[in-house]
Design a protein around this motif. Structure first.
Motif, PDB file in Angstrom:
ATOM      1  N   MET A   1       0.830  -1.196   0.000  1.00  0.00           N
ATOM      2  CA  MET A   1       0.000   0.000   0.000  1.00  0.00           C
ATOM      3  C   MET A   1       0.864   1.244   0.000  1.00  0.00           C
ATOM      4  SD  MET A   1      -1.249   0.486   3.879  1.00  0.00           S
ATOM      5  CE  MET A   1      -1.612   2.156   3.459  1.00  0.00           C
ATOM      6  N   ALA A   2       1.757   1.265  -0.911  1.00  0.00           N
ATOM      7  CA  ALA A   2       2.634   2.421  -0.838  1.00  0.00           C
ATOM      8  C   ALA A   2       2.640   3.148  -2.164  1.00  0.00           C
ATOM      9  CB  ALA A   2       4.037   1.970  -0.483  1.00  0.00           C
ATOM     10  N   THR A   3       2.164   4.341  -2.159  1.00  0.00           N
ATOM     11  CA  THR A   3       2.321   5.173  -3.333  1.00  0.00           C
ATOM     12  C   THR A   3       3.329   6.247  -2.977  1.00  0.00           C
ATOM     13  OG1 THR A   3       0.604   6.699  -2.664  1.00  0.00           O
ATOM     14  CG2 THR A   3      -0.087   4.813  -3.950  1.00  0.00           C
ATOM     15  N   GLN A   4       3.787   6.933  -4.008  1.00  0.00           N
ATOM     16  CA  GLN A   4       4.752   8.000  -3.786  1.00  0.00           C
ATOM     17  C   GLN A   4       4.232   8.985  -2.752  1.00  0.00           C
ATOM     18  OE1 GLN A   4       7.543   7.337  -5.345  1.00  0.00           O
ATOM     19  NE2 GLN A   4       8.316   8.810  -3.885  1.00  0.00           N
ATOM     20  N   GLN A   5       2.921   9.297  -2.889  1.00  0.00           N
ATOM     21  CA  GLN A   5       2.338  10.281  -1.981  1.00  0.00           C
ATOM     22  C   GLN A   5       2.342   9.790  -0.545  1.00  0.00           C
ATOM     23  OE1 GLN A   5      -1.022  10.588  -4.406  1.00  0.00           O
ATOM     24  NE2 GLN A   5      -0.804  12.768  -4.813  1.00  0.00           N
ATOM     25  N   SER A   6       1.935   8.516  -0.364  1.00  0.00           N
ATOM     26  CA  SER A   6       1.890   8.044   1.017  1.00  0.00           C
ATOM     27  C   SER A   6       3.299   7.910   1.574  1.00  0.00           C
ATOM     28  CB  SER A   6       1.114   6.728   1.120  1.00  0.00           C
ATOM     29  OG  SER A   6       1.726   5.724   0.366  1.00  0.00           O
ATOM     30  N   ARG A   7       4.255   7.605   0.701  1.00  0.00           N
ATOM     31  CA  ARG A   7       5.626   7.509   1.206  1.00  0.00           C
ATOM     32  C   ARG A   7       6.149   8.869   1.649  1.00  0.00           C
ATOM     33  NH1 ARG A   7       6.445   3.012  -2.047  1.00  0.00           N
ATOM     34  NH2 ARG A   7       6.698   4.276  -3.922  1.00  0.00           N
ATOM     35  N   ALA A   9       4.298  11.338   2.609  1.00  0.00           N
ATOM     36  CA  ALA A   9       3.545  11.678   3.808  1.00  0.00           C
ATOM     37  C   ALA A   9       4.149  10.976   5.020  1.00  0.00           C
ATOM     38  CB  ALA A   9       2.087  11.264   3.642  1.00  0.00           C
ATOM     39  N   ALA A  10       4.547   9.717   4.808  1.00  0.00           N
ATOM     40  CA  ALA A  10       5.125   8.952   5.912  1.00  0.00           C
ATOM     41  C   ALA A  10       6.400   9.600   6.416  1.00  0.00           C
ATOM     42  CB  ALA A  10       5.405   7.521   5.462  1.00  0.00           C
ATOM     43  N   ARG A  11       7.231  10.034   5.464  1.00  0.00           N
ATOM     44  CA  ARG A  11       8.476  10.681   5.892  1.00  0.00           C
ATOM     45  C   ARG A  11       8.167  11.933   6.705  1.00  0.00           C
ATOM     46  NH1 ARG A  11      11.045   8.551   1.355  1.00  0.00           N
ATOM     47  NH2 ARG A  11      10.175  10.094  -0.065  1.00  0.00           N
ATOM     48  N   MET A  13       5.510  12.570   8.451  1.00  0.00           N
ATOM     49  CA  MET A  13       4.909  12.272   9.741  1.00  0.00           C
ATOM     50  C   MET A  13       5.905  11.667  10.715  1.00  0.00           C
ATOM     51  SD  MET A  13       1.256  10.986   8.354  1.00  0.00           S
ATOM     52  CE  MET A  13       0.476  10.457   9.851  1.00  0.00           C
ATOM     53  N   MET A  14       6.945  11.068  10.165  1.00  0.00           N
ATOM     54  CA  MET A  14       7.956  10.484  11.031  1.00  0.00           C
ATOM     55  C   MET A  14       8.941  11.561  11.488  1.00  0.00           C
ATOM     56  SD  MET A  14       9.055   6.753  10.377  1.00  0.00           S
ATOM     57  CE  MET A  14      10.194   6.873   9.045  1.00  0.00           C
ATOM     58  N   VAL A  18      11.725  11.680  14.726  1.00  0.00           N
ATOM     59  CA  VAL A  18      13.126  11.424  14.394  1.00  0.00           C
ATOM     60  C   VAL A  18      13.989  12.646  14.707  1.00  0.00           C
ATOM     61  CG1 VAL A  18      14.714  10.986  12.486  1.00  0.00           C
ATOM     62  CG2 VAL A  18      12.593   9.684  12.661  1.00  0.00           C
TER      63      VAL A  18
END
Lengths: 288, 276, 335
Positions: A1-7, A9-11, A13-14, A18
């Motif tokens: 379930m990984a699209t460029q957008q969600s990736r 977004a994940a960065r 949100m992390m 971090v």
């Protein structure tokens, strides 16, 4: 379930977690490194200039250094051994059918909620005091001379206090693990003619592997930095000075920040060595 | 299916488990009992267990000696604040790790955890200096930040293990239903993870409540929580067991009660996903 | 409207190309089924259309607008997942309302659409329950309800019936087909079950290893499979394949004959064999026969009604000549 957008977004949100942890790690670490190369006595002249590796050499050659490393490892190792072994025993016992299991669980978990300062004070005064402590009364009851726990058997005493605090944690995790063991596996082994101790060794114990790993990992993290227990009971006397406590004394009691910082760097190195091994074990055992 | 167990064996189990449970709980019980004794009864030889004249004088004395209410309030604010702060930062991070895992996810998690292994003493003085410079020394907000940071790895990890249990398809369904990332986290993920978030909150309140290095070293009078309140009883000037017990009971009672009520959720959270 | 066009769309995970570039057009209002064995890339293809995965190259157009970089929320598609993916903490009503709430549709309109969907799907009595209190079939209907109320350009179904038991599956299959007749909205349906494909589809897309093997109506695929894979995959029971001399006689490497296109006799026929197993269903009889022409594989024969035969009986088989499919060495159909 990984699209460029969600990736991306994940960065994003992390990032806060971090960045904060990176800052929490790097800023004080850099400052500690900086101080460790200085003669720095806040109450006696402050910054007295660069001294190269003098602090490191002094800390390493001080008579207190190696004993403190040893004390640290003995405490961590001792508490781990006691809590894991007793924890497995207790977990198996609590998993047996009995009356009032929930209540026993409540009794067993209680020490985990007690703050270390309180448990250290209570143990020191009300149990281990050679005159009025409950253990002294018990010894006298059997006609023995009361032990001066915190001076004669200081290290075992501290290990005991800390083990009391952490036994609930180990027990409950191991109990949860045992409860998740498929009873059909044990029944199959019983049908195959395996006696109880072999069923334990070949089925229960391997099943507990991951839980034991977690117990060791989490406890080590907390045990490496135990402070209150020593601060309150012996104040580092009678061979209970851990590396952490030694550094604490250098920085706060002798107000020698340079020397203490060099010690801090050693402590960080020690922690990293331990962390390295732990992470290798855990990385294998946890599908993080 | 469970086999019927001989009642005798069940009785032995019960007796053994209760004895051990009692033994483990005894120091706490003894402390609570002693807190209701007079100082003389407290050190009586042989020790008195139940048959003594119960008194509240120790609690009165403790209240007079120090402002328990303020310490308690500081503890609540610091433990609660640091936990809420931590959760707010950890939820997005845990979402990322659980639902958009990459090759580095595991490394980042372990790295986060390894920051917890950095010895606090090693960085005490720098933090002390920074706190003075930023005016955070002996403030609740300062402690909140520090305790949030030291517990953040644990929060992230626990939430991560809870989130991983939630099927990704449900979040994808939300996305197909037109939810933005923010709506997905607020309307779907968070409510579904409430039990996990609750036990994470609990564990961190307990850890923050009992933390005794930073709370002792970064506070003085104003922001000192219960750890400092109790540490003031470690001074050797005349030991009073009954008063010490009363103070101890007051320091641990709130968290003990909270812990007992929530022990089921707590235990499931403590296993860090290693045990299903 | 819901015309979906895939233009040289490909997908790789790392170095592994799961879908080589492919072209496909799904017309507005069409019921298209992606079918293939597990791991053939059919679900991945659906997720590319949904926008849940990025395409590696190519273009996806929905109603001739480029949707390649449009996030799933904005594509106007609705999806029904294999696990139903209902929100467990919301009532059925709230589940169905969720996409409308996200779209900012006003409350009155929401209620109207929920009531209509609930009525159509027999969910009216269950609107205030949680998904956990529903049966599998009801959950499936809630998932469909949640998709309907959005009035999407197209519905995407990802193996929606595979978690239901056999009896329920047939019922839901009919319901979905009927839904399509009523709504006339484009539907893309992924399944590994060729029976579902045959019964529901206007157009079947057979996939293997990310490659489209054949596109066509169910009967086209049944009657003129373009290669051995499609021939074997479509139709139940499976087509019998015969190699060797028998095939060479007809100028092919392999010939295929469906079980229902073989007649059987106890006295005479083209191929001789012995009965391995006979399954008597009353309406049909399935016979698994060790035939001389196919030494390595048992041949399946379907007979209408009852045919009494037992293990070990000698029988004779005769294929209907016009129903024999011929395949070359490359597996492709020979006309």
């Amino acid at each position: 379930m990984a699209t460029q957008q969600s990736r991306s977004a994940a960065r994003l949100m992390m990032a806060p977690a971090v960045v904060l942890l990176l800052g929490w790690m790097l800023v004080p670490l850099t400052m500690t490194l900086y101080f460790s190369f200085k003669k720095y006595l806040p109450l006696r002249g402050g910054d007295l200039g660069w001294v190269g590796f003098e602090n490191y050499a002094r800390f390493l050659t001080s008579s207190a250094f190696w004993p403190s490393v040893q004390t640290t490892l003995v405490i961590v190792g001792g508490v781990l051994a006691i809590t894991v072994v007793l924890g497995i025993f207790l977990a198996i016992l609590l998993n047996q059918p009995m009356w009032g299991q929930g209540m026993v669980r409540i009794l067993v978990i209680a020490p985990f909620f007690v703050m270390p300062t309180v448990s250290a004070l209570v143990w020191k005064n009300m149990f281990m005091d050679p005159n009025y402590g409950l253990l002294a009364h018990l010894w006298k009851l059997f006609g023995a001379t009361p032990v001066e726990w915190l001076s004669q058997a200081s290290l075992p005493s501290i290990i005991m206090i800390v083990s009391w605090q952490w036994l609930p944690f180990a027990t409950l995790i191991l109990l949860t693990a045992i409860q998740s063991l498929d009873s059909e596996q044990l029944e199959a082994a019983e049908m195959d003619g395996a006696p109880a101790h072999k069923r334990f060794a070949y089925i229960t114990l391997p099943h507990l592997g991951r839980a034991i790993t977690v117990v060791i990992l989490i406890q080590t993290i907390f045990l490496l930095s135990i402070f209150a227990e020593i601060f309150v009971t012996t104040g580092g006397a009678f061979g209970t000075k851990t590396l952490s406590y030694l550094i604490f004394q250098r920085v706060l009691e002798s107000q020698n920040v340079g020397l203490g910082s060099a010690g801090g760097v050693y402590a960080i190195i020690l922690a990293n060595i331990v962390a390295y091994f732990l992470v290798r074990i855990v990385g294998k055992n946890l599908d993080a | 299916m469970a086999r019927s167990i001989a009642p005798r064996r069940k009785a032995i189990n019960t007796l053994l488990a209760w004895s051990i449970g009692f033994l483990i709980f005894f120091p706490i019980l003894w402390t609570i009992l002693t807190s209701f004794k007079t100082e003389a009864t407290a050190i009586a030889n042989p020790p008195v267990f139940i048959g003594f004249d119960w008194t509240l004088e120790n609690y009165q004395a403790v209240m007079e000696r120090s402002n328990y209410g303020r310490f308690l309030w500081n503890s609540i604010v610091i433990a609660g604040g640091s936990t809420i702060l931590g959760i707010l930062i950890a939820i997005p991070a845990a979402w990322s790790m659980a639902f958009v895992p990459s090759k580095r996810t595991k490394d980042i998690l372990l790295w986060m955890l390894s920051t917890k292994m950095l010895p606090a003493v090693g960085v005490l003085y720098p933090i002390y200096l920074l706190f003075i410079r930023m005016g955070l020394l002996d403030t609740k907000i300062g402690l909140m930040i520090v305790l949030m940071l030291i517990n953040l790895p644990i929060i992230v990890w626990m939430l991560y293990t809870y989130f991983k249990e939630i099927p990704g398809e449900i979040l994808e369904a939300a996305r197909m239903d037109g939810a933005t990332l923010r709506e997905e986290v607020i309307y779907i993920l968070t409510p579904m993870a409430i039990p996990g978030i609750a036990s994470t909150l609990l564990l961190n309140v307990i850890l923050a409540w009992n933390e005794a290095f930073w709370t002792l070293n970064l506070t003085a009078a104003k922001a000192a929580p219960l750890t400092a309140f109790i540490a003031s009883y470690s001074s050797p000037e005349g030991l009073f067991y009954a008063k010490l017990s009363a103070a101890s009971t007051m320091a641990i009672a709130p968290i003990l009660i909270l812990g007992w009520f929530s022990q089921k959720q707590l235990v499931s959270g403590l296993t860090f996903g290693a045990v299903k | 409207m819901g015309r979906i066009t895939l233009d040289k769309v490909s997908k790789s995970f790392g170095d592994v190309e799961v879908i080589p570039p492919l072209d496909l057009t799904i017309e507005d209002g069409e019921f298209t089924v992606f079918v293939g064995p597990s791991g053939c890339g059919k679900s991945t293809l659906l997720r590319l259309i949904a926008g849940l995965e990025d395409i590696t190259s190519g273009q996806i157009r929905i109603d001739s607008e480029d949707a390649t970089n449009v996030p799933p929320a904005k594509r106007g598609l609705a999806m029904v997942f294999q696990s139903y993916a209902l929100y467990p903490h919301m009532s059925v009503r709230k589940n169905i309302a969720f996409p409308m709430k996200m779209a900012g549709i006003d409350q009155a309109e929401q209620d109207k659409r929920i009531d209509a969907a609930a009525k159509a799907l027999n969910l009216t009595d269950y609107l205030d329950r949680r998904p956990g209190q529903l049966s599998g079939g009801q959950r499936q209907r809630v998932a469909i309800g949640r998709a309907i109320v959005r009035e999407p350009a197209a519905f995407l179904f990802d193996e929606p019936l595979s978690n239901l038991d056999a009896a329920l599956r047939v019922g839901m299959r009919l319901e979905i087909s009927e839904l399509h007749e009523r709504l006339k909205t484009t539907m893309i349906y992924v399944t590994h079950d060729q029976v579902e494909a045959m019964t529901m589809a206007d157009k079947i897309v057979v996939l293997q290893a990310g490659v489209i093997e054949q596109v066509g109506s169910p009967l086209e695929l049944y009657e003129r499979p373009c290669n051995k894979f499609v021939a074997g995959f479509i139709g139940s029971p499976k087509m019998n394949f015969i190699e060797g001399k028998e095939a060479a006689n007809l100028g092919a490497t392999t010939i295929g004959i469906r079980p229902e296109h073989i007649s059987i006799s106890t006295t005479e026929g083209q191929w001789k064999g012995t009965v391995g197993v006979a399954e008597h269903l009353g309406s049909d009889t399935f016979l698994y026969i060790h035939a001389d022409v196919s030494p390595n594989e048992t041949m399946t024969v379907r007979v209408d009604g009852e045919f009494s035969a037992r293990h070990g009986d000698t029988v004779y088989l005769t294929p209907r000549a016009e129903r024999i499919h011929k395949f070359g060495a490359d597996g492709l159909r020979i006309e």
